[in-house]
Design an enzyme around this catalytic site. Structure first.
Site, PDB file in Angstrom:
ATOM      1  CB  SER A 116       2.099   7.834  -4.701  1.00 56.18           C
ATOM      2  OG  SER A 116       2.030   7.272  -3.407  1.00 56.18           O
ATOM      3  CG  ASP A 119      -1.686   0.723  -4.798  1.00 56.80           C
ATOM      4  OD1 ASP A 119      -0.953   0.521  -3.815  1.00 56.80           O
ATOM      5  OD2 ASP A 119      -1.958   1.856  -5.237  1.00 56.80           O
ATOM      6  CG  HIS A 177       2.027   2.315  -4.560  1.00 54.78           C
ATOM      7  ND1 HIS A 177       0.842   3.006  -4.690  1.00 54.78           N
ATOM      8  CD2 HIS A 177       2.955   3.244  -4.206  1.00 54.78           C
ATOM      9  CE1 HIS A 177       1.037   4.277  -4.415  1.00 54.78           C
ATOM     10  NE2 HIS A 177       2.307   4.459  -4.135  1.00 54.78           N
TER      11      HIS A 177
END
Length: 338
Positions: free
Chosen positions: A168, A270, A300
């Site tokens: 991320s 995601d 995610h």
């Protein structure tokens, strides 16, 4: 009269109109270096810059630590955790457990970087800390230098087998660490052999389809993502800033950056899916060495939230295979939709 609340990240981080910031404190944030038993992996914390609060957590497979006569050195992974540049640290149990598993599964030393967080420290503070951590690691590849050496790295790390890994926001940090420093040669004689970006966090003012269709009950939602960008980008910036948008004016041109071979993992459910796929397509058009793994059923941060699920196990296996395959010696262009 209390100041109005202008940002609220799931109650963990709140920002008020008068500039006051409330953050759920992590009592482990500034823990001093200490050896901890963690089953198959030993870990300890090293403070790199006490004034900045910059520290790293080191992980070393215990079997290797116990075999003091072991001649073989281990690959080294420099890891940047996620959290939208605003949340978490290597001490967060989800990331700590992920890193323990990474060190044990791959058979590698891992350096997990506790970079400064926004909004107290807006970007590029996290990038600067990431580069400082890499400079500290690379200093072990030479005698002397400006940094104090750690015996684990001196004795057990193979500095010709270094990998960057970020998830991320951490993948964004890893991308900028390479791009802003002019590529993988920046830390010579340490060799960055490859990089793994898991669900990389990029943004832009124009929405992608997966962003627009993100359900409100997702773990990582569009409003939360926008809030993270608002408090982490330089004041007055929008999501087309080069820190968030790698295609914007002012961003290093992907075709000119000597990136190492990459493995990019994307979650099919995601919110960042389409932006990650666009990033991969841009890299392929630039002729970069790239492996893409799409895990269609995953949202995610699945690897941290569900560390023992089948997708997490397959991701760990793929990371291990990527590292063991010496990607610099065999450029691979492979798409794996799974």
């Amino acid at each position: 009269m209390a100041s109005a609340e202008v940002e609220n990240m799931s109650g963990v981080l709140k920002v008020y109109r008068d500039g006051t910031i409330f953050r759920v404190e992590d009592p482990r944030m500034f823990v001093k270096a200490s050896l901890q038993g963690e089953g198959d992996v030993a870990s300890k914390d090293i403070v790199l810059n006490e004034k900045l609060g910059l520290w790293v957590r080191l992980y070393l497979p215990s079997s290797h630590l116990q075999q003091q006569t072991e001649k073989r050195r281990l690959p080294l992974i420099v890891y940047f955790h996620g959290g939208g540049f605003c949340l978490a640290s290597p001490a967060l149990p989800d990331f700590h457990n992920f890193t323990l598993k990474l060190a044990a599964s791959v058979g590698a030393i891992v350096v997990s970087v506790a970079y400064r967080l926004a909004p107290e420290h807006r970007l590029p503070a996290a990038y600067d800390d990431g580069i400082t951590a890499l400079q500290w690691v690379s200093s072990h590849a030479v005698h002397g230098g400006d940094y104090e050496h750690d015996p684990w790295l001196d004795s057990h790390a193979d500095f010709s087998q270094v990998y960057l890994l970020g998830d991320s926001a951490g993948a964004n940090i890893a991308h900028h660490a390479v791009a802003e420093c002019g590529g993988v040669e920046a830390w010579s004689p340490m060799r960055v052999r490859g990089a793994i970006f898991v669900q990389p966090y990029f943004g832009a003012e124009k929405r992608t389809r997966s962003e627009s269709e993100c359900p409100p009950d997702a773990f990582f939602t569009l409003p939360l993502s926008d809030a993270c960008w608002r408090v982490s980008l330089p004041v007055g910036s929008n999501r087309d800033h080069p820190f968030s948008n790698p295609w914007s004016d002012g961003a290093p041109k992907l075709e000119e950056v000597p990136l190492p071979p990459l493995l990019v993992a994307i979650g099919g459910r995601d919110m960042l899916r389409d932006r990650g796929l666009d990033y991969c397509e841009s890299l392929k058009q630039c002729g970069k060495s790239l492996e893409v793994m799409v895990l269609e059923e995953e949202e995610h941060a699945f690897y941290a939230l569900k560390p023992h699920c089948q997708s997490s196990e397959r991701l760990m296996e793929r990371i291990s295979r990527f590292i063991s395959s010496s990607p610099l010696e065999s450029a691979i262009h492979n798409n794996d939709v799974a």
